[in-house]
Design an enzyme around this catalytic site. Sequence first.
Site, PDB file in Angstrom:
ATOM      1  N   LYS A  67       0.818  -1.216   0.000  1.00 27.58           N
ATOM      2  CA  LYS A  67       0.000   0.000   0.000  1.00 27.58           C
ATOM      3  C   LYS A  67       0.853   1.268   0.000  1.00 27.58           C
ATOM      4  O   LYS A  67       0.359   2.345  -0.292  1.00 27.58           O
ATOM      5  CB  LYS A  67      -0.969  -0.001   1.184  1.00 27.58           C
ATOM      6  CG  LYS A  67      -0.345   0.137   2.559  1.00 27.58           C
ATOM      7  CD  LYS A  67      -1.412   0.049   3.641  1.00 27.58           C
ATOM      8  CE  LYS A  67      -0.828   0.136   5.043  1.00 27.58           C
ATOM      9  NZ  LYS A  67      -0.231   1.429   5.354  1.00 27.58           N
ATOM     10  N   ASP A  68       2.154   1.146   0.307  1.00 30.17           N
ATOM     11  CA  ASP A  68       3.051   2.299   0.276  1.00 30.17           C
ATOM     12  C   ASP A  68       3.665   2.514  -1.104  1.00 30.17           C
ATOM     13  O   ASP A  68       4.363   3.503  -1.324  1.00 30.17           O
ATOM     14  CB  ASP A  68       4.195   2.116   1.290  1.00 30.17           C
ATOM     15  CG  ASP A  68       3.712   2.161   2.728  1.00 30.17           C
ATOM     16  OD1 ASP A  68       2.648   2.767   2.979  1.00 30.17           O
ATOM     17  OD2 ASP A  68       4.389   1.583   3.593  1.00 30.17           O
ATOM     18  N   ARG A 113      -8.340   8.121   4.310  1.00 30.91           N
ATOM     19  CA  ARG A 113      -9.339   7.089   4.001  1.00 30.91           C
ATOM     20  C   ARG A 113     -10.038   6.619   5.262  1.00 30.91           C
ATOM     21  O   ARG A 113     -11.275   6.491   5.302  1.00 30.91           O
ATOM     22  CB  ARG A 113      -8.633   5.907   3.305  1.00 30.91           C
ATOM     23  CG  ARG A 113      -9.520   4.685   3.100  1.00 30.91           C
ATOM     24  CD  ARG A 113      -8.698   3.490   2.627  1.00 30.91           C
ATOM     25  NE  ARG A 113      -7.644   3.141   3.580  1.00 30.91           N
ATOM     26  CZ  ARG A 113      -7.824   2.398   4.658  1.00 30.91           C
ATOM     27  NH1 ARG A 113      -9.019   1.912   4.944  1.00 30.91           N
ATOM     28  NH2 ARG A 113      -6.815   2.123   5.466  1.00 30.91           N
ATOM     29  N   ARG A 114      -9.255   6.369   6.311  1.00 25.41           N
ATOM     30  CA  ARG A 114      -9.859   5.926   7.568  1.00 25.41           C
ATOM     31  C   ARG A 114     -10.653   7.042   8.226  1.00 25.41           C
ATOM     32  O   ARG A 114     -11.725   6.796   8.788  1.00 25.41           O
ATOM     33  CB  ARG A 114      -8.764   5.423   8.525  1.00 25.41           C
ATOM     34  CG  ARG A 114      -8.132   4.110   8.089  1.00 25.41           C
ATOM     35  CD  ARG A 114      -6.966   3.723   8.967  1.00 25.41           C
ATOM     36  NE  ARG A 114      -6.357   2.457   8.564  1.00 25.41           N
ATOM     37  CZ  ARG A 114      -5.081   2.165   8.721  1.00 25.41           C
ATOM     38  NH1 ARG A 114      -4.253   3.051   9.269  1.00 25.41           N
ATOM     39  NH2 ARG A 114      -4.610   0.995   8.326  1.00 25.41           N
ATOM     40  N   ARG A 131       0.944  10.388  13.767  1.00 28.87           N
ATOM     41  CA  ARG A 131       2.041   9.739  13.058  1.00 28.87           C
ATOM     42  C   ARG A 131       2.770   8.844  14.041  1.00 28.87           C
ATOM     43  O   ARG A 131       2.468   8.819  15.218  1.00 28.87           O
ATOM     44  CB  ARG A 131       3.033  10.781  12.507  1.00 28.87           C
ATOM     45  CG  ARG A 131       2.716  11.370  11.133  1.00 28.87           C
ATOM     46  CD  ARG A 131       2.681  10.378   9.990  1.00 28.87           C
ATOM     47  NE  ARG A 131       3.741   9.402   9.935  1.00 28.87           N
ATOM     48  CZ  ARG A 131       4.919   9.579   9.369  1.00 28.87           C
ATOM     49  NH1 ARG A 131       5.234  10.732   8.830  1.00 28.87           N
ATOM     50  NH2 ARG A 131       5.797   8.601   9.334  1.00 28.87           N
ATOM     51  N   ARG A 137       1.658   4.777  18.463  1.00 27.73           N
ATOM     52  CA  ARG A 137       0.223   5.060  18.350  1.00 27.73           C
ATOM     53  C   ARG A 137      -0.567   4.348  19.440  1.00 27.73           C
ATOM     54  O   ARG A 137      -1.479   4.925  20.038  1.00 27.73           O
ATOM     55  CB  ARG A 137      -0.270   4.658  16.963  1.00 27.73           C
ATOM     56  CG  ARG A 137       0.402   5.434  15.846  1.00 27.73           C
ATOM     57  CD  ARG A 137      -0.157   5.069  14.480  1.00 27.73           C
ATOM     58  NE  ARG A 137       0.633   5.684  13.410  1.00 27.73           N
ATOM     59  CZ  ARG A 137       0.188   5.935  12.192  1.00 27.73           C
ATOM     60  NH1 ARG A 137      -1.057   5.633  11.875  1.00 27.73           N
ATOM     61  NH2 ARG A 137       0.956   6.484  11.281  1.00 27.73           N
ATOM     62  N   CYS A 224      -2.426   8.249  -1.222  1.00 27.42           N
ATOM     63  CA  CYS A 224      -2.801   8.071   0.178  1.00 27.42           C
ATOM     64  C   CYS A 224      -3.515   9.296   0.738  1.00 27.42           C
ATOM     65  O   CYS A 224      -4.124   9.232   1.792  1.00 27.42           O
ATOM     66  CB  CYS A 224      -1.568   7.769   1.007  1.00 27.42           C
ATOM     67  SG  CYS A 224      -0.476   9.181   1.144  1.00 27.42           S
TER      68      CYS A 224
END
Length: 289
Positions: A67-68, A113-114, A131, A137, A224
Amino acid sequence: MAMTQSQLVADELTRRTGRAVELVGVTTEGDVSKALLAQMGGTGVFVSALRDRLLSGEVDFAVHSLKDLPTGAAEGIALAATPVRDDPRDALCGPAKLADLPRGARVGTGSPRRVAQLKALRPDLEVVPIRGNADTRLRKVTDGELDAVVLAYAGLGRIGRRDEVSEVFDPDQMLPAPGQGALALECRADRDDLRELLATVDDPATRAAVTAERTVLAVLEAGCSAPVGAYAAEVEQKLRLTAAVVADDGSRQIRLSASGHPGQAERLGRDLAAELLARGADQLMGERH
């Protein structure tokens, strides 16, 4: 996380081929910057330094979270393998499921997106941009700074932190990022020997699914920083693809599904993206502020 993922690939490659693999750590802009990913220019911040090492011959191949990886082709570099995909879903980490969090709860994520999909599910939430690695996190929850955070379920599994998950979101609730849960192995395009070696860990079903998902992203010309989700999986020998574009505040979304032959994954992604655009996806993404 990156070293853990790379070690998993190295171990599997050695198991299948008998070839020893030496890990070489590379620090990228995405690893050191405290800015949000969307503010740094998107996915490429985790990739360019690794590709530079490939092209210079310092390393033989690179392992990325798929996804990166930018959707555009990189000159001189081949996507040699996509190993078997891990669980692609998003997960909530906190004391309760999303529906049971108190009104106005503070939920952290660094993904637009989230953010959009969380607000669609719970408009009352205060979604906080964050971040840092997964441990950083998760600490914000245990320290009481946040009520919960949303992270990739696959990543939590790779670092042994799935015991902190309170809910795993079904794709019907929250579509994952295109390619989420999958890894990408890149090498120089002119290294036929390496391409053949890495192909031993390639999984055709994973490659078909992520090709469809990432084609949607490419046709939408989104990265992204856009609230785009996509998920494909083989169902009864057909590849079923679902994709959505969601307004920043979660108030509106365009969500479509289609099925096709796994061998036509790219065409499936293109056709679904074209239909999203025909329904106004570009206007929805253009309303971002």
